[in-house]
Design an enzyme around this catalytic site. Structure first.
Site, mmCIF file in Angstrom:
data_model
loop_
_atom_site.group_PDB
_atom_site.id
_atom_site.type_symbol
_atom_site.label_atom_id
_atom_site.label_comp_id
_atom_site.label_asym_id
_atom_site.label_seq_id
_atom_site.Cartn_x
_atom_site.Cartn_y
_atom_site.Cartn_z
ATOM 1 N N ARG A 112 0.728 -1.224 -0.043
ATOM 2 C CA ARG A 112 0.000 -0.160 0.024
ATOM 3 C C ARG A 112 0.915 1.361 0.037
ATOM 4 O O ARG A 112 1.896 1.491 0.937
ATOM 5 C CB ARG A 112 -0.928 0.025 1.278
ATOM 6 C CG ARG A 112 -1.666 1.463 1.490
ATOM 7 C CD ARG A 112 -2.834 1.446 0.476
ATOM 8 N NE ARG A 112 -3.457 2.862 0.734
ATOM 9 C CZ ARG A 112 -4.551 3.148 1.340
ATOM 10 N NH1 ARG A 112 -5.001 2.150 2.186
ATOM 11 N NH2 ARG A 112 -4.901 4.196 1.452
ATOM 12 N N ARG A 123 -5.123 1.428 -5.015
ATOM 13 C CA ARG A 123 -4.522 0.866 -3.933
ATOM 14 C C ARG A 123 -4.430 -0.621 -4.077
ATOM 15 O O ARG A 123 -5.484 -0.858 -4.590
ATOM 16 C CB ARG A 123 -5.006 1.289 -2.634
ATOM 17 C CG ARG A 123 -6.521 1.127 -2.428
ATOM 18 C CD ARG A 123 -7.078 1.721 -1.724
ATOM 19 N NE ARG A 123 -7.130 3.302 -2.021
ATOM 20 C CZ ARG A 123 -7.931 4.319 -1.265
ATOM 21 N NH1 ARG A 123 -8.508 4.068 -0.143
ATOM 22 N NH2 ARG A 123 -7.985 5.519 -1.573
ATOM 23 N N ASP A 128 -10.096 -0.601 6.429
ATOM 24 C CA ASP A 128 -10.884 0.357 7.443
ATOM 25 C C ASP A 128 -11.512 -0.195 8.625
ATOM 26 O O ASP A 128 -12.133 -1.129 7.987
ATOM 27 C CB ASP A 128 -11.733 1.239 6.570
ATOM 28 C CG ASP A 128 -10.885 2.078 5.369
ATOM 29 O OD1 ASP A 128 -10.006 2.660 5.887
ATOM 30 O OD2 ASP A 128 -11.652 2.598 4.355
ATOM 31 N N ASP A 164 -6.826 -1.664 1.047
ATOM 32 C CA ASP A 164 -7.348 -0.487 1.995
ATOM 33 C C ASP A 164 -8.183 -1.460 2.994
ATOM 34 O O ASP A 164 -8.825 -2.314 2.641
ATOM 35 C CB ASP A 164 -8.156 0.224 1.199
ATOM 36 C CG ASP A 164 -8.548 1.423 2.064
ATOM 37 O OD1 ASP A 164 -7.816 1.809 3.125
ATOM 38 O OD2 ASP A 164 -9.744 2.165 2.022
#
Length: 170
Positions: free
Chosen positions: A84, A93, A98, A96
């Site tokens: 990343r 990317r 989150d 990711d």
């Protein structure tokens, strides 16, 4: 004491589906953490700049005794392990991760905002969460199912299951 943590997964570079599958395997290996379930994967248009490939997204449900910030550290380490690079806001990317929800905690500091502030506007995050638990409710009392009904459409498309699960020893 363990907390239910929900992690959003996304990728649009270097075999996105494979990136997510490997990330789920790595999440299952985190210390003091149990992978409860993973959602199906979905494809959708990118948010932000449209001059990039579509994204593949999903979610993982974890039970963890890690703090939210220590879990975030692990998520960012996994992202780095996958190459990343943070070059462009909302840009392409490899991976990711989150932290979307952490129990019923409200966290808002320089490093972390939970629930994720854009969650109500992201069908590619809401739908995988609802696949994991259709009864999820935000700390402010809003049901995710209601947010999903009101969410803007991002051309979400459910992908067929991949051949291996993170629980396989292969």
């Amino acid at each position: 004491m363990s907390t239910d943590a929900f992690v959003g997964l996304g990728s649009n570079l270097e075999d996105p589906t494979g990136q997510l599958a490997r990330a789920v395997t790595e999440l299952a290996s985190l210390p003091d953490t149990l992978l409860v379930a993973q959602s199906p994967f979905y494809a959708s248009r990118p948010v932000g700049p449209q001059d990039q490939p579509d994204f593949v997204n999903g979610a993982a449900w974890l039970k963890t005794s890690l703090s939210a910030h220590i879990l975030l550290d692990h998520l960012q380490n996994i992202e780095r392990h996958h190459g990343r690079q943070r070059i462009r806001h909302w840009g392409p990317r490899t991976l990711d991760l989150d932290l979307l929800l952490f129990g019923q905690d409200l966290i808002d500091d320089a490093r972390l905002t939970v629930p994720h502030k854009e969650l109500p506007n992201r069908d590619f995050a809401l739908q995988p969460l609802l696949d994991l638990n259709p009864d999820l409710i935000l700390p402010d009392g809003r049901p995710l199912a209601e947010l999903r009904r009101q969410c803007p459409d991002n051309s979400l498309r459910k992908l067929p299951p991949i051949d291996r699960s993170p629980f396989d020893s292969r």
